[in-house]
Design a protein around this motif. Structure first.
Motif, PDB file in Angstrom:
ATOM      1  N   CYS A  93      -2.339   5.418   4.278  1.00  0.00           N
ATOM      2  CA  CYS A  93      -2.036   4.108   3.718  1.00  0.00           C
ATOM      3  C   CYS A  93      -2.748   3.101   4.599  1.00  0.00           C
ATOM      4  O   CYS A  93      -2.727   3.236   5.827  1.00  0.00           O
ATOM      5  CB  CYS A  93      -0.541   3.803   3.804  1.00  0.00           C
TER       6      CYS A  93
ATOM      7  N   ALA B 222       0.843  -1.196   0.000  1.00  0.00           N
ATOM      8  CA  ALA B 222       0.000   0.000   0.000  1.00  0.00           C
ATOM      9  C   ALA B 222       0.877   1.244   0.000  1.00  0.00           C
ATOM     10  O   ALA B 222       1.983   1.238   0.534  1.00  0.00           O
ATOM     11  CB  ALA B 222      -0.913   0.019   1.225  1.00  0.00           C
ATOM     12  N   ASP B 223       0.378   2.293  -0.631  1.00  0.00           N
ATOM     13  CA  ASP B 223       1.021   3.610  -0.548  1.00  0.00           C
ATOM     14  C   ASP B 223      -0.048   4.670  -0.768  1.00  0.00           C
ATOM     15  O   ASP B 223      -1.191   4.363  -1.077  1.00  0.00           O
ATOM     16  CB  ASP B 223       2.181   3.761  -1.541  1.00  0.00           C
ATOM     17  N   ASN B 224       0.316   5.916  -0.591  1.00  0.00           N
ATOM     18  CA  ASN B 224      -0.639   7.005  -0.801  1.00  0.00           C
ATOM     19  C   ASN B 224      -0.221   7.894  -1.970  1.00  0.00           C
ATOM     20  O   ASN B 224      -0.530   9.071  -2.004  1.00  0.00           O
ATOM     21  CB  ASN B 224      -0.829   7.820   0.480  1.00  0.00           C
TER      22      ASN B 224
END
Length: 88
Positions: A83, A74-76
């Motif tokens: 996240c 996951a990342d933003n």
């Protein structure tokens, strides 16, 4: 979290905590799914970064990444404010 300077951060991992951190920042934890419910539906983990000044001078959420077993999950980078991921 990536970047430079400092930022406030809230994380929900093996514990929940809000703190001011120096960037870049990294937290490593081992999560063990204990209950039948956790084993069935998983356990949510999240990082809510504070604001940092972007290249345009505007405030934006600091970059965050969640990695599980060496793999980024996951990342933003899409402009999200946090996240999050469900560990199963």
């Amino acid at each position: 979290m990536r970047g430079s300077g400092s930022s406030q951060i809230y994380y929900n991992l093996d514990s929940n905590k809000m703190e001011t951190v120096k960037l870049p920042w990294k937290k490593t934890s081992t999560i063990t799914l204990k209950t039948d419910a956790e084993k069935k539906v998983g356990l949510g983990v999240s990082v809510v970064p504070g604001s940092v000044t972007g290249p345009d001078g505007m405030l934006r959420p600091a970059d965050c990444v969640i990695t599980v077993d060496g793999k980024q999950v996951a990342d933003n980078s899409g402009g999200e404010s946090k996240c999050e991921y469900t560990v199963k």
